[in-house]
Design a protein around this motif. Structure first.
Motif, PDB file in Angstrom:
ATOM      1  N   ARG A  79       0.811  -1.219   0.000  1.00  0.00           N
ATOM      2  CA  ARG A  79       0.000   0.000   0.000  1.00  0.00           C
ATOM      3  C   ARG A  79       0.845   1.271   0.000  1.00  0.00           C
ATOM      4  O   ARG A  79       0.489   2.263  -0.634  1.00  0.00           O
ATOM      5  CB  ARG A  79      -0.939  -0.011   1.213  1.00  0.00           C
ATOM      6  CG  ARG A  79      -2.036  -1.047   1.093  1.00  0.00           C
ATOM      7  CD  ARG A  79      -2.919  -1.078   2.311  1.00  0.00           C
ATOM      8  NE  ARG A  79      -2.206  -1.565   3.492  1.00  0.00           N
ATOM      9  CZ  ARG A  79      -2.747  -1.663   4.691  1.00  0.00           C
ATOM     10  NH1 ARG A  79      -3.996  -1.289   4.889  1.00  0.00           N
ATOM     11  NH2 ARG A  79      -2.040  -2.126   5.704  1.00  0.00           N
ATOM     12  N   GLN A  80       1.962   1.238   0.728  1.00  0.00           N
ATOM     13  CA  GLN A  80       2.842   2.403   0.762  1.00  0.00           C
ATOM     14  C   GLN A  80       3.354   2.752  -0.638  1.00  0.00           C
ATOM     15  O   GLN A  80       3.375   3.918  -1.029  1.00  0.00           O
ATOM     16  CB  GLN A  80       4.023   2.134   1.701  1.00  0.00           C
ATOM     17  CG  GLN A  80       5.057   3.262   1.782  1.00  0.00           C
ATOM     18  CD  GLN A  80       4.535   4.484   2.506  1.00  0.00           C
ATOM     19  OE1 GLN A  80       3.591   4.391   3.294  1.00  0.00           O
ATOM     20  NE2 GLN A  80       5.129   5.633   2.239  1.00  0.00           N
ATOM     21  N   GLU A  81       3.744   1.735  -1.400  1.00  0.00           N
ATOM     22  CA  GLU A  81       4.241   1.965  -2.761  1.00  0.00           C
ATOM     23  C   GLU A  81       3.147   2.552  -3.649  1.00  0.00           C
ATOM     24  O   GLU A  81       3.416   3.447  -4.467  1.00  0.00           O
ATOM     25  CB  GLU A  81       4.748   0.658  -3.372  1.00  0.00           C
ATOM     26  CG  GLU A  81       6.028   0.126  -2.770  1.00  0.00           C
ATOM     27  CD  GLU A  81       6.428  -1.194  -3.405  1.00  0.00           C
ATOM     28  OE1 GLU A  81       7.289  -1.183  -4.295  1.00  0.00           O
ATOM     29  OE2 GLU A  81       5.860  -2.237  -3.018  1.00  0.00           O
ATOM     30  N   GLU A  84       2.700   6.197  -2.768  1.00  0.00           N
ATOM     31  CA  GLU A  84       3.813   7.003  -3.269  1.00  0.00           C
ATOM     32  C   GLU A  84       3.707   7.216  -4.778  1.00  0.00           C
ATOM     33  O   GLU A  84       4.030   8.299  -5.284  1.00  0.00           O
ATOM     34  CB  GLU A  84       5.142   6.347  -2.904  1.00  0.00           C
ATOM     35  CG  GLU A  84       5.451   6.443  -1.420  1.00  0.00           C
ATOM     36  CD  GLU A  84       6.787   5.809  -1.048  1.00  0.00           C
ATOM     37  OE1 GLU A  84       7.531   5.423  -1.964  1.00  0.00           O
ATOM     38  OE2 GLU A  84       7.068   5.698   0.154  1.00  0.00           O
TER      39      GLU A  84
END
Length: 223
Positions: A79-81, A84
């Motif tokens: 999810r972080q990727e 970003e």
């Protein structure tokens, strides 16, 4: 008895009402395919590192901005990727700057924070858990009932978009020796899911590398 609803649906399209399709946001593509239609299963195919995920994230961002509930099942990126990528795309600050935390100047960092504030209320959900196709179907039903309908409570048939990244990473349930047959069955299940919920379901897929040797445009057989 099938003619009247068919004529009504065509009339909606002629009057440019948008509740039957999901636009990609890429004008050249929308001109060719007309967007993703209700109940249809679409595939974005490409070789590794060609930008399939970037294209899919762009489609999701375009629709989330326009208040279309979106559900990304991200089997490749966490999810972080995904977040970003969205921040980089919308702020026009390079992904490298976000990955390293090194910005050219303070203005770039401010652009990223301003973009985050703008995307705060997007109706976009990201699920990065490993899943089988039956799990995807179950979770999509739950999401659609709980989230998509909540976004459009007065609409008996809310439009929404589901994207799976990507087809080759869906966990196998059959453990067949024929992987092609497994993937075909998964694709059929995703198509049935879209038809049942009356929404477009889109999956990313890798192309066979032999397309490079052959040259020319890829065909369906290369998926």
């Amino acid at each position: 008895d099938l003619l009247d609803p068919a004529i009504a649906e065509i009339d909606k399209r002629a009057r440019r009402t948008e509740d039957h399709i999901v636009r990609t946001g890429i004008s050249g593509v929308d001109d060719i395919i007309g967007g993703f239609r209700r109940g249809h299963f679409g595939v974005i195919g490409g070789l590794p590192s060609m930008g399939k995920t970037a294209a899919a994230v762009g489609v999701l961002a375009h629709n989330a901005i326009n208040s279309v509930p979106c559900y990304l099942i991200s089997l490749e990126m966490d999810r972080q990727e995904v977040v970003e990528r969205i921040l980089s795309m919308r702020s026009r600050v390079s992904a490298t700057s976000l990955y390293t935390g090194r910005f050219k100047d303070l203005d770039e960092w401010e652009k990223v924070k301003a973009t985050a504030r703008k995307t705060w209320d997007w109706p976009l959900w990201v699920d990065d858990r490993p899943m089988s196709v039956s799990k995807i179907i179950g979770e999509t039903h739950r999401w659609f009932a709980k989230c998509a309908r909540a976004c459009r409570p007065n609409d008996p048939n809310p439009i929404a978009l589901v994207v799976v990244d990507y087809l080759g990473l869906i966990q196998s349930e059959d453990h067949s020796e024929n992987r092609n047959r497994e993937v075909a069955k998964m694709a059929q299940s995703l198509k049935a899911l879209g038809k049942e919920l009356r929404i477009p379901v889109v999956s990313l897929a890798q192309l066979n590398r032999k397309v490079l040797e052959r040259g020319g445009e890829p065909t369906m057989a290369d998926l």
